[in-house]
Design a protein around this motif. Structure first.
Motif, short mmCIF file in Angstrom:
data_model
loop_
_atom_site.label_atom_id
_atom_site.label_comp_id
_atom_site.label_asym_id
_atom_site.label_seq_id
_atom_site.Cartn_x
_atom_site.Cartn_y
_atom_site.Cartn_z
N PRO A 33 0.95 -1.31 0.07
CA PRO A 33 0.05 -0.05 -0.33
C PRO A 33 0.92 1.25 0.01
O PRO A 33 1.87 1.28 0.69
CB PRO A 33 -0.70 -0.23 1.35
CG PRO A 33 -0.68 -1.49 1.63
CD PRO A 33 0.55 -2.00 1.13
N CYS A 35 -0.57 4.38 0.86
CA CYS A 35 -1.11 5.47 1.44
C CYS A 35 -0.39 6.19 2.58
O CYS A 35 0.12 5.31 3.12
CB CYS A 35 -2.71 4.73 1.96
SG CYS A 35 -3.52 6.23 3.07
N ARG A 38 -1.04 5.58 6.25
CA ARG A 38 -1.25 4.02 6.77
C ARG A 38 0.07 3.89 7.61
O ARG A 38 1.08 4.26 7.39
CB ARG A 38 -1.02 3.19 5.43
CG ARG A 38 -0.59 1.84 5.79
CD ARG A 38 -0.44 0.99 4.28
NE ARG A 38 0.93 0.85 3.82
CZ ARG A 38 1.61 -0.20 4.34
NH1 ARG A 38 1.23 -0.70 5.61
NH2 ARG A 38 2.58 -0.47 3.93
N GLN A 39 -0.21 3.19 8.61
CA GLN A 39 1.07 3.04 9.45
C GLN A 39 1.81 1.88 8.97
O GLN A 39 1.30 0.66 8.12
CB GLN A 39 0.56 2.45 10.80
CG GLN A 39 -0.16 3.63 11.72
CD GLN A 39 -0.37 3.28 13.04
OE1 GLN A 39 0.02 2.07 13.50
NE2 GLN A 39 -1.09 4.15 13.85
N GLU A 40 3.16 1.94 9.09
CA GLU A 40 3.91 0.85 8.46
C GLU A 40 3.75 -0.49 9.15
O GLU A 40 3.54 -0.30 10.47
CB GLU A 40 5.56 1.33 8.54
CG GLU A 40 5.87 2.35 7.47
CD GLU A 40 5.62 1.70 5.91
OE1 GLU A 40 6.20 0.75 5.86
OE2 GLU A 40 5.24 2.42 5.06
N THR A 41 3.75 -1.78 8.40
CA THR A 41 3.67 -2.96 9.20
C THR A 41 4.50 -3.80 8.45
O THR A 41 4.57 -3.77 7.16
CB THR A 41 1.92 -3.50 9.17
OG1 THR A 41 2.09 -4.69 9.78
CG2 THR A 41 1.44 -3.32 7.85
N SER A 44 2.81 -9.52 6.05
CA SER A 44 2.53 -9.62 4.64
C SER A 44 1.90 -10.80 4.14
O SER A 44 1.83 -11.74 5.13
CB SER A 44 3.92 -9.46 3.95
OG SER A 44 4.73 -10.58 4.24
N LEU A 94 -5.60 -6.20 1.15
CA LEU A 94 -6.24 -5.14 0.74
C LEU A 94 -6.99 -4.60 1.83
O LEU A 94 -6.96 -3.54 2.07
CB LEU A 94 -7.34 -5.44 -0.33
CG LEU A 94 -6.56 -5.46 -1.72
CD1 LEU A 94 -7.70 -5.97 -2.72
CD2 LEU A 94 -5.99 -4.49 -2.32
N ASN A 96 -6.53 -5.37 5.20
CA ASN A 96 -5.79 -5.34 6.24
C ASN A 96 -4.56 -4.59 5.94
O ASN A 96 -3.74 -4.18 6.82
CB ASN A 96 -5.27 -6.34 7.12
CG ASN A 96 -6.79 -7.09 7.71
OD1 ASN A 96 -7.59 -6.60 8.28
ND2 ASN A 96 -6.89 -8.42 7.13
N GLY A 97 -4.27 -3.91 4.80
CA GLY A 97 -3.34 -3.04 4.58
C GLY A 97 -1.75 -3.75 4.59
O GLY A 97 -0.88 -3.12 4.86
N LYS A 98 -1.80 -5.14 4.07
CA LYS A 98 -0.77 -5.79 4.25
C LYS A 98 0.05 -5.78 2.76
O LYS A 98 -0.38 -5.54 1.90
CB LYS A 98 -0.84 -7.25 4.52
CG LYS A 98 -1.56 -7.57 5.94
CD LYS A 98 -1.87 -8.85 6.13
CE LYS A 98 -2.37 -9.22 7.45
NZ LYS A 98 -2.72 -10.53 7.69
N THR A 99 1.21 -6.12 2.83
CA THR A 99 2.15 -6.26 1.66
C THR A 99 2.02 -7.55 0.92
O THR A 99 1.71 -8.58 1.75
CB THR A 99 3.55 -6.13 1.95
OG1 THR A 99 3.75 -4.73 2.67
CG2 THR A 99 4.58 -6.14 0.74
#
Length: 120
Positions: A33, A35, A38-41, A44, A94, A96-99
């Motif tokens: 993502p 954005c 968005r917080q880096e996580t 993945s 998508l 949960n904003g994962k790679t």
């Protein structure tokens, strides 16, 4: 691998994976993502080449699952399982904003793709 070949961890080794005929027409990469809010996580999901291949055949090339299975040289059930897993992983990424990391990514250094190989 257990010391005794007749013994499986947790009592289940399963059947060996079926070999697939995969041609993705070019290397795949990893996706994250972009954005700014968005917080880096570090979380993945790993998508394997056979999952990408069946996803392409069914969702982009508009083949039926049975036709895609024939192209890949696997049963319809195996194609369905790979398709279901690919869709689940992509939806998870998508929502949960994962790679999305692609197994065997050719850009190992540039996208930090440390993806485990699938067990055969």
């Amino acid at each position: 691998m257990p010391e005794n070949p007749n013994e499986c961890p947790k009592g289940r080794c399963g059947r060996p994976r079926v070999r697939r005929c995969i041609d993705l027409n070019g290397p795949s990469g990893c996706y994250a993502p972009v954005c700014p809010h968005r917080q880096e996580t570090a979380e993945s999901v790993v998508v394997f080449p056979e999952e990408i291949a069946v996803l392409k055949l069914v969702d982009l090339d508009d083949l039926s699952q049975e036709e895609a299975a024939g192209v890949l040289g696997v049963s319809r059930k195996t194609a369905w399982r790979d398709l279901h897993e690919a869709r689940r992983k992509i939806a998870d990424a998508l929502v949960n904003g994962k790679t999305i990391r692609v197994s065997g990514c050719p850009h190992d250094n540039s996208c930090d793709c440390t993806v485990p190989d699938r067990e055969t």
